[in-house]
Write an enzyme that holds these catalytic residues in place. Structure first.
Site: not given
Ligand SMILES: Cc1cc2nc3c(=O)[nH]c(=O)nc-3n(C[C@H](O)[C@H](O)[C@H](O)COP(=O)(O)O)c2cc1C
Length: 278
Positions: A63, A33, A187-188, A163-165, A102
């Protein structure tokens, strides 16, 4: 997916940046990315990235971190779609790989622009889009609005990744079913929990969790730069203890630990103690 990589770091061939793009066969297909806001530098960086042979390149337009958005990159590109379009089309024309994008729902609740943005990305040559269904203003708080993913999926012909949650495999299938997206990104919920991608999720037993943490530790030692590996290990291993009895005490010991070997020994002791208690 790699973490996001600065286009400037790539163009200047900074060692730290290039080290972030080390990849192994087992993780393919792998996407790297890229983030930045200058279309020409982004295209040049994409060419360097492509020479490292990922399977895809993703462009980060979601971001919300101030350091990134104040330079017009990440989610800020949702407010300058003409620049975003130029970035996508220049990157697409410079590399032979699929290029994905994204982004978020929009700038804020009053400016939901994901559908127009997705159409623009498709028109500029994106092979797929990932929609994080929160706004830039929300950052990582509140809940997602799945209807935004649904609207995007209805309005473009390229694959849409929601994406998300997403906290489990079932959550992922539910999001796909409810919105019509073709895939999900987690993600998280994957932090300290590589089992999130499997049907049964995180195991119940301490021993299996600690064995997973030790495997992760070994892989980090094998693949991450030696001068930074202890920091990565402490960050990631601490997350395996979420919700476990004695977690706060263990985290304290973990952050005081002088070496990866000491942490490995602690992980072994931790599950042995558990067996003694049982
Ligand atoms: C610590 C951290 C670092 C992240 N780094 C990136 C990143 O480098 N590139 C990206 O597209 N999203 C990044 N994200 C966002 C996640 O990919 C994702 O879009 C976001 O957390 C929502 O998804 P989730 O609810 O499954 O966490 C990051 C999120 C966190 C918490």
């Amino acid at each position: 997916m790699s973490e996001m990589i600065s286009c400037h770091g790539l163009v200047y061939q900074q060692d730290n940046t290039l080290r972030m793009l080390k990849s192994v066969q087992e993780e393919r297909p792998v996407s790297f990315q890229l983030f930045g806001s200058d279309p020409d530098i982004m295209a040049e960086a994409a060419e360097i990235m492509a020479s490292l042979k990922p399977d895809m390149i993703d462009i980060n337009m979601g971001c919300p971190v101030r350091k990134v958005t104040k330079k017009g990159a990440g989610a800020a590109l949702m407010t300058t779609p003409h620049i975003a379009e130029e970035i996508i089309s220049k990157v697409v024309s410079r590399v032979q790989l699929p290029v994905t994008v994204k982004f978020r729902s929009g700038k804020d609740q009053n400016t939901i622009s994901a559908v127009e943005f997705a159409k623009m990305a498709q028109g500029a040559g994106a092979a797929a889009v990932t929609v994080h269904a929160r706004t830039w203003a929300q950052a990582f708080s509140g809940v997602i609005d799945p209807s935004v993913i649904e609207d995007v999926a209805r309005n473009v012909q390229i694959p849409v990744i929601g994406n998300g949650d997403v906290l489990s495999l079932d959550d992922g299938y539910t999001l796909m079913k409810n919105t019509g997206c073709q895939g999900v990104m987690i993600g998280r919920a994957a932090l300290g929990n590589p089992w999130v991608f499997s049907k049964d999720g995180r195991p119940a037993g301490y021993k299996q969790i600690m064995d997973g943490a030790r495997k992760h530790l070994t892989l980090m030692q094998e693949h991450l730069p030696a001068d930074r590996v202890l920091g990565y290990i402490k960050n990631h291993i601490s997350r395996y203890f979420k919700g476990l009895q004695g977690a706060s005490n263990f985290r304290k010991l973990l952050f005081e630990a002088p070496s990866a070997e000491a942490i490995n020994a602690m992980l072994t002791r931790y599950h042995l103690n558990d067996e003694e208690q049982a």
